[in-house]
Motif scaffolding. Structure first.
Motif, PDB file in Angstrom:
ATOM      1  N   ARG A   3       0.955  -1.205   0.065  1.00 18.29           N
ATOM      2  CA  ARG A   3       0.043   0.249   0.110  1.00 18.29           C
ATOM      3  C   ARG A   3       0.825   1.279  -0.163  1.00 18.29           C
ATOM      4  N   ILE A   4       0.350   2.191  -0.705  1.00 13.62           N
ATOM      5  CA  ILE A   4       1.342   3.433  -0.800  1.00 13.62           C
ATOM      6  C   ILE A   4       0.435   4.687   0.090  1.00 13.62           C
ATOM      7  N   VAL A  55       4.147   0.530   2.153  1.00 14.17           N
ATOM      8  CA  VAL A  55       4.037   0.079   3.549  1.00 14.17           C
ATOM      9  C   VAL A  55       3.457  -1.542   3.438  1.00 14.17           C
ATOM     10  N   ASP A  56       4.096  -2.561   4.353  1.00 14.04           N
ATOM     11  CA  ASP A  56       3.420  -3.913   4.297  1.00 14.04           C
ATOM     12  C   ASP A  56       1.941  -3.969   5.024  1.00 14.04           C
ATOM     13  N   PHE A  76      13.839   4.774  -2.894  1.00 17.09           N
ATOM     14  CA  PHE A  76      14.820   3.672  -2.101  1.00 17.09           C
ATOM     15  C   PHE A  76      13.956   2.781  -1.504  1.00 17.09           C
ATOM     16  N   VAL A  77      14.540   1.516  -1.678  1.00 20.67           N
ATOM     17  CA  VAL A  77      13.606   0.415  -1.110  1.00 20.67           C
ATOM     18  C   VAL A  77      14.507  -0.162  -0.099  1.00 20.67           C
ATOM     19  N   ASP A  78      13.849  -0.935   0.908  1.00 24.07           N
ATOM     20  CA  ASP A  78      14.584  -1.545   2.073  1.00 24.07           C
ATOM     21  C   ASP A  78      15.398  -2.653   1.279  1.00 24.07           C
ATOM     22  N   ALA A  79      16.647  -2.934   1.511  1.00 30.40           N
ATOM     23  CA  ALA A  79      17.738  -3.826   0.915  1.00 30.40           C
ATOM     24  C   ALA A  79      16.998  -5.264   0.586  1.00 30.40           C
ATOM     25  N   ALA A  80      16.334  -5.617   1.879  1.00 26.57           N
ATOM     26  CA  ALA A  80      15.790  -7.207   1.926  1.00 26.57           C
ATOM     27  C   ALA A  80      14.448  -7.269   0.969  1.00 26.57           C
TER      28      ALA A  80
END
Length: 145
Positions: A3-4, A55-56, A76-80
């Protein structure tokens, strides 16, 4: 399902965490002293910036985008979670708001260059340095709208 939504004031620290992890995973071309200087600069403005967050299902931020007047200043996106579609979802959201959105990408970041090409962005020019005059060439991009 991603979701954004807009960021809240208490999420600045998480945005910095995402930025640091993503840069460490994708910006191996940065000199260590430049990485530290950029970190200091980012910590000075990112926590207060109006961000679009991906967001998750638990409302935990996994990535962010900063758009200023139709120009995507940051993605930017969380590296995981790199390669999981979060960046694409954020860009599509940005394009819904700004159909002719522009952005810049580090020419040395092959993964990001390919990502923007896949998203449909077209090169409009190049600069031999970044915005601070550091030796990191930029590719200027625009979505054709």
């Amino acid at each position: 399902m991603t979701r954004i939504r807009l960021s809240r004031p208490d999420e600045g620290e998480r945005a910095v965490e995402i930025w640091r992890g993503a840069v460490d995973a994708t910006h191996d071309f940065l000199a260590p002293e430049d990485r530290l200087d950029i970190d200091e600069m980012v910590c000075g403005f990112l926590p207060q910036a109006p961000l679009w967050l991906a967001v998750d299902e638990n409302d935990h931020p996994l990535g962010f985008m900063l758009i200023d007047d139709g120009h995507m200043e940051a993605l930017f996106v969380d590296a995981a979670h790199l390669g999981s579609g979060i960046g694409g979802a954020l860009v599509r959201h940005g394009l819904a708001l700004h159909p002719e959105m522009t952005t810049d990408v580090n020419a040395q970041n092959d993964q990001a260059v390919r990502f923007y090409e896949r998203m449909g962005f077209k090169e409009t020019g190049r600069s031999p340095t970044d915005e601070q005059g550091r030796p990191y060439p930029l590719i200027h991009l625009k979505y054709p709208g």
